[in-house]
Scaffold this active site. Structure first.
Site, short mmCIF file in Angstrom:
data_model
loop_
_atom_site.label_atom_id
_atom_site.label_comp_id
_atom_site.label_asym_id
_atom_site.label_seq_id
_atom_site.Cartn_x
_atom_site.Cartn_y
_atom_site.Cartn_z
N LYS A 53 -2.91 -51.18 80.89
CA LYS A 53 -1.83 -51.54 81.37
C LYS A 53 -2.18 -52.56 82.57
O LYS A 53 -1.98 -53.83 82.62
CB LYS A 53 -1.26 -50.41 82.06
CG LYS A 53 0.16 -50.95 82.73
CD LYS A 53 1.09 -49.75 83.33
CE LYS A 53 1.93 -50.31 84.29
NZ LYS A 53 2.91 -49.25 84.84
N GLU A 69 -13.83 -48.76 83.49
CA GLU A 69 -14.47 -48.23 82.34
C GLU A 69 -14.08 -48.98 81.11
O GLU A 69 -14.78 -49.29 80.02
CB GLU A 69 -13.93 -46.76 82.15
CG GLU A 69 -14.52 -45.84 83.15
CD GLU A 69 -13.49 -45.80 84.52
OE1 GLU A 69 -12.76 -46.83 84.64
OE2 GLU A 69 -13.43 -44.76 85.05
N GLY A 118 1.50 -45.20 82.92
CA GLY A 118 0.58 -45.02 81.95
C GLY A 118 0.61 -43.69 81.00
O GLY A 118 0.29 -43.77 79.86
N ARG A 119 0.94 -42.60 81.84
CA ARG A 119 0.82 -41.45 81.22
C ARG A 119 2.13 -41.09 80.52
O ARG A 119 2.44 -39.89 79.88
CB ARG A 119 0.46 -40.27 82.19
CG ARG A 119 1.42 -40.16 83.37
CD ARG A 119 1.02 -39.20 84.40
NE ARG A 119 1.77 -39.26 85.51
CZ ARG A 119 1.34 -40.26 86.73
NH1 ARG A 119 0.63 -41.16 86.40
NH2 ARG A 119 2.37 -40.32 87.65
N GLU A 164 -1.58 -35.43 87.08
CA GLU A 164 -1.40 -36.79 87.82
C GLU A 164 0.14 -37.00 88.22
O GLU A 164 0.08 -37.75 89.30
CB GLU A 164 -1.76 -37.78 86.96
CG GLU A 164 -2.33 -39.23 87.46
CD GLU A 164 -2.77 -40.25 86.43
OE1 GLU A 164 -4.02 -40.68 86.93
OE2 GLU A 164 -2.24 -40.86 85.49
N HIS A 219 -11.67 -16.06 71.70
CA HIS A 219 -12.95 -15.62 71.61
C HIS A 219 -13.79 -16.36 72.72
O HIS A 219 -14.90 -16.39 72.73
CB HIS A 219 -13.52 -15.98 70.30
CG HIS A 219 -12.81 -15.20 69.12
ND1 HIS A 219 -12.74 -14.06 68.93
CD2 HIS A 219 -11.84 -15.89 68.40
CE1 HIS A 219 -11.85 -14.03 68.03
NE2 HIS A 219 -11.06 -15.01 67.81
N LYS A 229 -12.27 -44.73 93.18
CA LYS A 229 -12.56 -46.24 92.44
C LYS A 229 -12.98 -47.10 93.16
O LYS A 229 -14.04 -47.66 92.80
CB LYS A 229 -11.09 -46.61 91.78
CG LYS A 229 -10.20 -45.85 90.57
CD LYS A 229 -9.15 -46.88 90.09
CE LYS A 229 -8.57 -45.96 89.11
NZ LYS A 229 -7.18 -46.67 88.96
O1 F6P Z 1 -6.75 -43.95 87.12
C1 F6P Z 1 -5.79 -43.58 86.88
C2 F6P Z 1 -4.98 -44.58 85.80
O2 F6P Z 1 -4.48 -45.57 86.56
C3 F6P Z 1 -3.83 -43.65 85.04
O3 F6P Z 1 -2.69 -43.72 85.60
C4 F6P Z 1 -3.86 -44.50 83.88
O4 F6P Z 1 -3.36 -44.04 82.70
C5 F6P Z 1 -5.36 -45.29 83.51
O5 F6P Z 1 -5.77 -45.17 84.77
C6 F6P Z 1 -5.69 -46.24 82.81
O6 F6P Z 1 -5.06 -47.37 83.31
P1 F6P Z 1 -4.87 -48.68 82.57
O7 F6P Z 1 -4.12 -48.48 81.49
O8 F6P Z 1 -4.43 -49.81 83.65
O9 F6P Z 1 -6.32 -49.05 82.19
#
Ligand code: F6P
Length: 470
Positions: free
Chosen positions: A190, A196, A239-240, A325, A356, A459
């Site tokens: 987003k 990452e 995002g979620r 979250e 199990h 972060k």
């Molecule tokens: O670090 C949490 C977060 O902001 C989530 O809320 C989100 O889904 C994820 O990182 C990824 O964010 P982005 O889509 O901006 O890379």
């Protein structure tokens, strides 16, 4: 909507706290023995989803009191605000209008146009055969949803993989046996700044990647990166909650667009149910109320989700982000520290595998863990085990001749969600039900379920450490 007093100060809360006292000694075994109707009365139906909450440690009166609490907290008004796209995310001054992404005949024009593009692009990729591997690079909400759908329902047309971890091993595995000439990367972010994801996108280029699409609200950065197609996201989709948006593109590639549309249609059906069903018959609301009862009045600290079927093995991971979250919050909408528990720790795994592993603790541990058993009616074996586990937890054993280590205390609460098969539509219904459950609990707890400020500090610190600071 204007009820800003803490929930603990309203009368309904005090009544429930008092009521909970009388439930300390009640046994589920006795409730079922004394009331044959319980198993059919404490049940609610939404399209495609049956919720049996008769194994929860509550009665019809408890339910009525919990509904009063929800009304007192303004749930009907908050629900209308959510569903009509009002700015319910106050700390970021935004709507959380994920329901508009699956609104059937009344899609906003930009959503409709994006779905048309997703359809055209995904169908071309699936039909042409030039692309054989699709690799989604994203994390959190830009990974877990499409990953879940692809894992549960993907067909053999394309090899769709996911890399979320900044650990290079993740991408290396996603690229095993892949050829740059037939591999499409989808950079889903987003913000298009998530460290990452950006690191993986650069690594994909270094690997020789030639074909890059982006899904983002930050078009400028995506074009600068060199994506040939940029599918939009909007600031009113969190995002979620974004699997319903173009973030679902990898899923559309894995399942086929028609199935992705079915998934959206299932979500829309659950939205209508959430909007229209009376609170005491409303599946997501009941899921939320059982959770509030267990967490705030019976003292449960965790909650287990146990889908019976290998296809849904990733559901607990998906719900962890959705629930924790969203509702893992320590201050309320007014910024006051809350004096009550909010989201429990959510965990779980696919049944029967979980049986199990950790069910020992569920049956005989010192912590009581409320469970959601999810039965997809996939085969007799799975359904029998699912039902048996719920019954064993609820009723235990009543045989004093057994030695202590063979005793099962029972009285451990669970709900049983039943669906008929793992289909895109059913998955849409189920995920939307959990979304509305989360929202309902956020309303009762007077917290904003749509921000996630808690992830920022770490972060920032990682950035400082990486740049050589302390
Ligand atoms: O670090 C949490 C977060 O902001 C989530 O809320 C989100 O889904 C994820 O990182 C990824 O964010 P982005 O889509 O901006 O890379």
């Amino acid at each position: 909507m204007n009820n800003t007093t803490p929930p603990t100060e309203c009368k309904a809360w005090a009544n429930l706290a008092h009521h909970a006292e009388s439930w300390r000694t009640v046994r589920l075994r006795d409730l079922f023995a004394n009331d044959v109707a319980r198993a059919v009365q404490l049940v609610a139906e939404a399209p495609g989803v049956r919720l049996d909450y008769s194994r929860q440690r509550l009665g019809a009166i408890t339910l009525r009191m919990l509904s009063h609490l929800a009304v007192d907290r303004g749930l009907p008004e908050w629900r209308d605000a959510l569903l009509s796209g009002k700015k319910v995310n106050s700390s970021e001054d935004r709507a959380a209008w994920h329901t508009a992404l699956r609104a059937g005949g009344s899609l906003p024009p930009e959503v409709h146009a994006t779905l048309e593009r997703m359809k055209r692009l995904s169908e071309r990729i699936r039909q042409e055969g030039k692309i054989r591997r699709v690799v989604n690079l994203g994390t959190g909400g830009s990974d877990l949803g499409p990953r879940l759908l692809a894992d549960a329902l993907g067909d053999a047309t394309l090899d769709v993989r996911f890399a979320a971890n900044v650990d290079p091993l993740d991408l290396r595995r996603a690229l095993e046996g892949a050829d740059p000439a037939s591999t499409l990367f989808i950079v889903a972010s987003k913000t298009f700044t998530t460290q990452e994801t950006m690191a993986n996108a650069m690594a994909a280029k270094a690997w020789g990647g030639r074909f890059f699409y982006a899904v983002t609200a930050n078009k400028k950065e995506a074009h600068r990166f060199g994506a040939s197609e940029v599918l939009p996201m909007w600031d009113w989709v969190g995002g979620r909650f974004s699997v319903w948006s173009a973030v679902g593109f990898a899923a559309a590639c894995a399942l086929g667009f028609q199935s992705f549309e079915e998934f959206l249609a299932g979500g829309h059906e659950m939205d209508k149910h959430f909007a229209d069903a009376p609170l005491e018959k409303n599946v997501p609301v009941l899921m939320a109320l059982c959770g509030v009862w267990n967490t705030n009045f019976l003292g449960a600290a965790t909650h287990a989700v146990l889908p019976y079927g290998n296809a849904l093995r990733l559901l607990p991971a998906y719900l962890q982000q959705l629930e924790m979250e969203s509702n893992g919050k320590r201050v309320d909408r007014e910024g006051r520290a809350v004096g009550y528990a909010t989201a429990p720790v959510l965990w779980g795994a696919e049944g029967t595998v979980s049986q199990h592993s950790f069910h020992q603790l569920l049956h005989q541990g010192t912590q009581v863990v409320p469970c959601d058993f999810i039965d997809f009616g996939l085969d007799e074996n799975l359904s029998a085990n699912c039902r048996a586990q719920a019954d064993a937890l609820a009723f235990g054993t009543d045989d004093p001749s057994l030695p202590p280590h063979r005793q099962y205390p029972g009285n451990r609460p669970s709900s049983l969600l039943s669906l008929d098969k793992v289909t895109p539509r059913n998955l849409g219904r189920l995920i939307a039900a959990y979304e509305h459950k989360v929202f309902t609990q956020g309303v009762i707890w007077n917290i904003n379920s749509f921000d996630q400020w808690g992830v920022e500090l770490g972060k920032e610190m990682a950035k400082t450490i990486l740049s050589g600071g302390k």
